[in-house]
Design a protein around this motif. Structure first.
Motif, PDB file in Angstrom:
ATOM      1  N   ASP A 101      -6.207  -2.832  -4.335  1.00 63.61           N
ATOM      2  CA  ASP A 101      -5.366  -3.381  -3.348  1.00 63.61           C
ATOM      3  C   ASP A 101      -6.001  -4.503  -2.381  1.00 63.61           C
ATOM      4  O   ASP A 101      -6.703  -4.366  -2.267  1.00 63.61           O
ATOM      5  CB  ASP A 101      -5.011  -1.680  -2.240  1.00 63.61           C
ATOM      6  N   SER A 143       0.510  -0.906   0.341  1.00 61.92           N
ATOM      7  CA  SER A 143      -0.460   0.151  -0.039  1.00 61.92           C
ATOM      8  C   SER A 143       1.127   0.929   0.158  1.00 61.92           C
ATOM      9  O   SER A 143       0.632   2.101  -0.584  1.00 61.92           O
ATOM     10  CB  SER A 143      -0.697  -0.463   0.779  1.00 61.92           C
ATOM     11  N   THR A 149      -4.702  -4.013   5.133  1.00 59.64           N
ATOM     12  CA  THR A 149      -5.497  -4.151   3.857  1.00 59.64           C
ATOM     13  C   THR A 149      -6.363  -5.670   4.415  1.00 59.64           C
ATOM     14  O   THR A 149      -5.337  -6.838   4.727  1.00 59.64           O
ATOM     15  CB  THR A 149      -4.735  -4.301   3.105  1.00 59.64           C
TER      16      THR A 149
HETATM   17 MG    MG Z   1      -1.642  -2.959   2.044  1.00 62.86          MG
END
Ligand code: MG
Ligand code: GDP
Length: 301
Positions: free
Chosen positions: A88, A38, A65
């Protein structure tokens, strides 16, 4: 046993009609939690950002995430405004989420997600009238994040890389390269290139007959550089009185955009300048075309 490596991706695509000069980039990003995926995608595009929906904001903390997250942005590169979608995703070797969905399984089948996207596009192509604009949702590039162990790729990495490279442009990067010395990085890069060759994994960029001598040379240079050893940061540090994206380590202050510190700038130029158009065209002419031909043949049988 958790895998040591992970993958992530960036895809770039153009809107359906060929008179449209507004390409749309869709990064696809996934890999083991904590590898800096990320952060890297954020670092890659933040300086060129002109508009965002969703989180790609320098000051926002990056949540871990845990689900697939899609965000839309606009960046300006070379005076051209690009639409950029970033997907993502959590990585393989990760935990199960609240729904009991196994990311480990999901990510081993990451190629299926790409194929899903092709399917959606194909359906629209088959039903849409010729002049109707089809939003291009295909993935143009997948960044594959390799854990900076210095040892080499895991068998699972090889499996995932093989599957992905058959359906999408894959660009491998060594994540968190600041954890390796420059010598260790060079050795690691060589080892990974040797493994890719040994397993006959062919990665983007591909030489075609249309390329001129200069472009072939540029591709060759990229191949000697892959995997890019990169460092990401969501923080600004001050170096020589100037604010830059960087990290403070025990030994030094790293400027991610300094070519002596890592290959971040090479990766960004590769993705957003020198090979942007090639990523879009290769997706359409090679990966998607192969998928489409297979699907249509299956339909006839
Ligand atoms: Mg991430
Ligand atoms: P993701 O789970 O792969 O998306 O990883 P994140 O981007 O959330 O980053 C996880 C942690 O690693 C955060 O604390 C980041 O600040 C840190 N991090 C990200 N990139 C780098 C890097 O290049 N070097 C170092 N040392 N740490 C990093």
């Amino acid at each position: 046993d958790r895998t040591q490596a992970a993958k992530a991706g960036i895809q770039i695509q153009r809107h359906g009609s060929c008179i449209d000069h507004d390409p749309c980039a869709v990064p696809f990003d996934s890999g083991q939690t904590g590898l800096g995926k990320s952060t890297m995608v954020n670092t890659l595009f933040a300086s060129h950002l002109v508009d965002s929906r969703g989180r790609l904001d320098v000051d926002d903390p990056i949540p871990q995430t845990t689900a697939i997250e899609e965000t839309q942005h606009s960046i300006v590169e070379n005076g051209v405004r690009l639409k950029l979608n970033i997907i993502d995703t959590p990585g393989y070797g990760d935990q199960i989420n609240n729904d009991g969905y196994q990311y480990a399984d999901y990510s081993i089948h990451a190629d299926l997600q790409i194929k899903d996207q092709y399917s959606g596009y194909l359906r629209k192509e088959l039903t849409a009238q010729r002049d109707r604009h089809i939003a291009d949702t295909r993935v143009h590039c997948c960044l594959f994040f390799i854990n900076p162990t210095g040892h080499g790729l895991k068998p699972l990495d090889i499996t995932v890389l093989r599957k992905l490279s058959e359906v999408v442009n894959v660009v491998p990067v060594i994540a968190k390269a600041d954890s390796l010395t420059l010598e260790e990085r060079e050795l690691f890069k060589e080892r990974i290139r040797a493994e890719l060759q040994q397993h006959a994994i062919k990665l983007f960029p591909f030489d075609t007959e249309e390329l001129d001598a200069e472009e072939i040379q540029l591709n060759e240079r990229i191949r000697t550089m892959i995997p890019f050893a990169v460092i990401g940061s969501e923080k600004t540090v001050v170096i020589d009185g100037k604010p830059v994206r960087g990290r403070k380590t025990r030994w030094a202050t790293i400027n991610v955009e300094d070519e002596r510190h890592c290959e971040f700038v090479y990766l960004r130029n590769f993705l957003t300048r020198t090979h942007l158009q090639d990523l879009i065209e290769t997706t359409s002419l090679m990966h998607y075309e192969a998928f489409r031909a297979k699907q249509l043949t299956a339909l006839k049988e």
